[in-house]
Design an enzyme around this catalytic site. Structure first.
Site, PDB file in Angstrom:
ATOM      1  N   HIS A   1       0.820  -1.229   0.000  1.00 15.38           N
ATOM      2  CA  HIS A   1       0.000   0.000   0.000  1.00 15.38           C
ATOM      3  C   HIS A   1       0.846   1.266   0.000  1.00 15.38           C
ATOM      4  O   HIS A   1       0.339   2.349   0.318  1.00 15.38           O
ATOM      5  CB  HIS A   1      -0.960  -0.009   1.195  1.00 15.38           C
ATOM      6  CG  HIS A   1      -2.005  -1.087   1.079  1.00 15.38           C
ATOM      7  ND1 HIS A   1      -2.694  -1.597   2.133  1.00 15.38           N
ATOM      8  CD2 HIS A   1      -2.475  -1.752  -0.018  1.00 15.38           C
ATOM      9  CE1 HIS A   1      -3.544  -2.533   1.728  1.00 15.38           C
ATOM     10  NE2 HIS A   1      -3.422  -2.658   0.431  1.00 15.38           N
TER      11      HIS A   1
ATOM     12  N   ASN B   1      -3.476 -12.132  15.879  1.00 14.78           N
ATOM     13  CA  ASN B   1      -4.178 -10.850  15.859  1.00 14.78           C
ATOM     14  C   ASN B   1      -4.919 -10.657  17.182  1.00 14.78           C
ATOM     15  O   ASN B   1      -5.098 -11.604  17.948  1.00 14.78           O
ATOM     16  CB  ASN B   1      -5.179 -10.821  14.681  1.00 14.78           C
ATOM     17  CG  ASN B   1      -5.571  -9.411  14.292  1.00 14.78           C
ATOM     18  OD1 ASN B   1      -4.743  -8.502  14.278  1.00 14.78           O
ATOM     19  ND2 ASN B   1      -6.836  -9.214  13.978  1.00 14.78           N
TER      20      ASN B   1
HETATM   21  P1  NAD Z   1      -7.080  -2.989  10.311  1.00 17.16           P
HETATM   22  O1  NAD Z   1      -7.212  -1.683  11.049  1.00 17.16           O
HETATM   23  O2  NAD Z   1      -8.182  -3.383   9.414  1.00 17.16           O
HETATM   24  O3  NAD Z   1      -6.877  -4.177  11.352  1.00 17.16           O
HETATM   25  C1  NAD Z   1      -5.911  -4.126  12.365  1.00 17.16           C
HETATM   26  C2  NAD Z   1      -6.079  -5.366  13.233  1.00 17.16           C
HETATM   27  O4  NAD Z   1      -5.026  -5.378  14.178  1.00 17.16           O
HETATM   28  C3  NAD Z   1      -7.390  -5.391  14.006  1.00 17.16           C
HETATM   29  O5  NAD Z   1      -8.039  -6.617  13.761  1.00 17.16           O
HETATM   30  C4  NAD Z   1      -6.962  -5.245  15.482  1.00 17.16           C
HETATM   31  O6  NAD Z   1      -7.736  -6.027  16.338  1.00 17.16           O
HETATM   32  C5  NAD Z   1      -5.535  -5.750  15.447  1.00 17.16           C
HETATM   33  N1  NAD Z   1      -4.663  -5.136  16.473  1.00 17.16           N
HETATM   34  C6  NAD Z   1      -4.502  -3.816  16.722  1.00 17.16           C
HETATM   35  N2  NAD Z   1      -3.559  -3.640  17.667  1.00 17.16           N
HETATM   36  C7  NAD Z   1      -3.118  -4.882  18.020  1.00 17.16           C
HETATM   37  C8  NAD Z   1      -2.156  -5.351  18.958  1.00 17.16           C
HETATM   38  N3  NAD Z   1      -1.438  -4.514  19.710  1.00 17.16           N
HETATM   39  N4  NAD Z   1      -1.962  -6.706  19.049  1.00 17.16           N
HETATM   40  C9  NAD Z   1      -2.699  -7.563  18.284  1.00 17.16           C
HETATM   41  N5  NAD Z   1      -3.617  -7.172  17.385  1.00 17.16           N
HETATM   42  C10 NAD Z   1      -3.825  -5.844  17.253  1.00 17.16           C
HETATM   43  O7  NAD Z   1      -5.685  -2.926   9.572  1.00 17.16           O
HETATM   44  P2  NAD Z   1      -5.241  -3.588   8.186  1.00 17.16           P
HETATM   45  O8  NAD Z   1      -5.770  -4.963   8.084  1.00 17.16           O
HETATM   46  O9  NAD Z   1      -3.780  -3.352   8.094  1.00 17.16           O
HETATM   47  O10 NAD Z   1      -5.989  -2.703   7.073  1.00 17.16           O
HETATM   48  C11 NAD Z   1      -6.023  -1.300   7.181  1.00 17.16           C
HETATM   49  C12 NAD Z   1      -5.374  -0.522   6.052  1.00 17.16           C
HETATM   50  O11 NAD Z   1      -5.000   0.714   6.647  1.00 17.16           O
HETATM   51  C13 NAD Z   1      -4.119  -1.091   5.521  1.00 17.16           C
HETATM   52  O12 NAD Z   1      -4.222  -1.008   4.159  1.00 17.16           O
HETATM   53  C14 NAD Z   1      -3.002  -0.145   5.958  1.00 17.16           C
HETATM   54  O13 NAD Z   1      -2.306   0.312   4.821  1.00 17.16           O
HETATM   55  C15 NAD Z   1      -3.674   1.078   6.474  1.00 17.16           C
HETATM   56  N6  NAD Z   1      -3.145   1.581   7.765  1.00 17.16           N
HETATM   57  C16 NAD Z   1      -1.813   1.567   8.012  1.00 17.16           C
HETATM   58  C17 NAD Z   1      -1.332   2.037   9.224  1.00 17.16           C
HETATM   59  C18 NAD Z   1       0.166   2.008   9.441  1.00 17.16           C
HETATM   60  O14 NAD Z   1       0.924   2.089   8.481  1.00 17.16           O
HETATM   61  N7  NAD Z   1       0.619   1.859  10.688  1.00 17.16           N
HETATM   62  C19 NAD Z   1      -2.209   2.494  10.200  1.00 17.16           C
HETATM   63  C20 NAD Z   1      -3.587   2.507   9.912  1.00 17.16           C
HETATM   64  C21 NAD Z   1      -4.045   2.034   8.698  1.00 17.16           C
END
Ligand code: NAD
Length: 261
Positions: free
Chosen positions: A133, A233
């Site tokens: 992404h 997760n």
């Molecule tokens: P998502 O937000 O859909 O899912 C994140 C998952 O991680 C959730 O199911 C949540 O329960 C779990 N989670 C959160 N913190 C956790 C922890 N400490 N331990 C265990 N599990 C934990 O994220 P996704 O599937 O990556 O999709 C979202 C899109 O948003 C992606 O395309 C990404 O590019 C983008 N995004 C990226 C960032 C980043 O770069 N850090 C941040 C936000 C969104």
């Protein structure tokens, strides 16, 4: 930050089984999502404290059509970039644990949906990291494709330009060099990720709701090619049915346990 759901009975046995698979595998492909970076202070989208969970309107700024067509959406997105916790974030124990796989020469590739570059900051060779992404650390002109460091555009916002446009062609809309919802992925990049899924003995998917496509297809692709699938997760994912082991809990605790040999 603790985003994990209720304690997972039997987790210790599942961690031990998955740890042994990972330790024995010659090739491991890792797929990470926003959940691996929440312990570094960057909120995810769909977790319990996710940006979209708390504010469903925030989804608009991540949608290409709204971003390109609505100056107010862009202005709000620039204000969010200005104060993003990602600029100061440091890798956590989960990111650092995955570097051990690369040091042991058993990492096929680290495929990430994240845009924060924390895997590279943790010590991965950038050549091993497949950013499906894109990256928020660079800006891209929607018209002429000019690409330059994001901090230059953010500085222009700080100086008072609410919606900076491209300096190279003088008219194009600037956005981060990331894939917004509604935007096609870069074909070579997603292809490399799918090949890495087919080339591994274990696919470890960590911190993703596995609900964003085509990235989530990496899981069934690895499974169909004969890999063992381990999903870690804080809550259930859309791909749990493919998991040989599904482990619920905190990534910064579970990943060091899973990759220790
Ligand atoms: P998502 O937000 O859909 O899912 C994140 C998952 O991680 C959730 O199911 C949540 O329960 C779990 N989670 C959160 N913190 C956790 C922890 N400490 N331990 C265990 N599990 C934990 O994220 P996704 O599937 O990556 O999709 C979202 C899109 O948003 C992606 O395309 C990404 O590019 C983008 N995004 C990226 C960032 C980043 O770069 N850090 C941040 C936000 C969104």
């Amino acid at each position: 930050m603790n985003e994990a759901s209720a304690p997972d009975p039997g987790a210790r046995e599942r961690v031990e089984r998955a740890r042994a698979w990972i330790a024995e595998a010659r090739g491991v492909t890792v797929l990470t999502g926003a959940g691996i970076s929440t312990d570094s202070g960057i909120p995810d989208f769909r977790g319990p404290n996710g940006l979209w969970t708390r504010n469903p309107l925030a989804e608009k700024a991540s949608t290409l059509e709204h971003y390109l067509n609505d100056p107010l959406v862009r202005q709000a997105a620039w204000q969010n970039r200005l104060v993003s916790p990602a600029w100061q974030a440091e890798p956590n124990a989960g990111h650092r644990a995955l570097v051990e796989l690369e040091r042991a020469d058993r990492l096929v590739a680290l495929v990430t949906q994240n845009i924060d570059e924390l895997h590279q900051k943790a010590g991965h060779d950038p050549a091993k990291v497949i950013e499906v992404h894109g990256t928020m650390w660079w800006s891209r002109c929607w018209s002429c494709r000019d690409r330059r460091p994001m901090h230059e555009a953010v500085e222009r916002v700080r100086q008072g330009d609410p919606d900076p446009h491209c300096l190279a062609c003088a008219e194009g809309i600037l956005k981060s060099d990331t894939i917004s919802f509604g935007q096609a992925l870069v074909p070579e990049v997603i292809e490399a990720a799918l090949l890495a899924a087919e080339a591994c003995e274990v696919l470890l998917a960590a911190g993703s709701s596995l609900s964003v496509f085509p990235a989530a297809n990496i899981v069934p692709r690895a499974k169909a090619a004969g890999a063992r699938v381990v999903i870690v997760n804080g809550q259930s994912t859309k791909m749990d049915r493919y998991a040989d082991e599904l482990i619920l809990g905190e990534l910064s605790e579970l990943l060091p346990a899973l990759v220790s040999s």
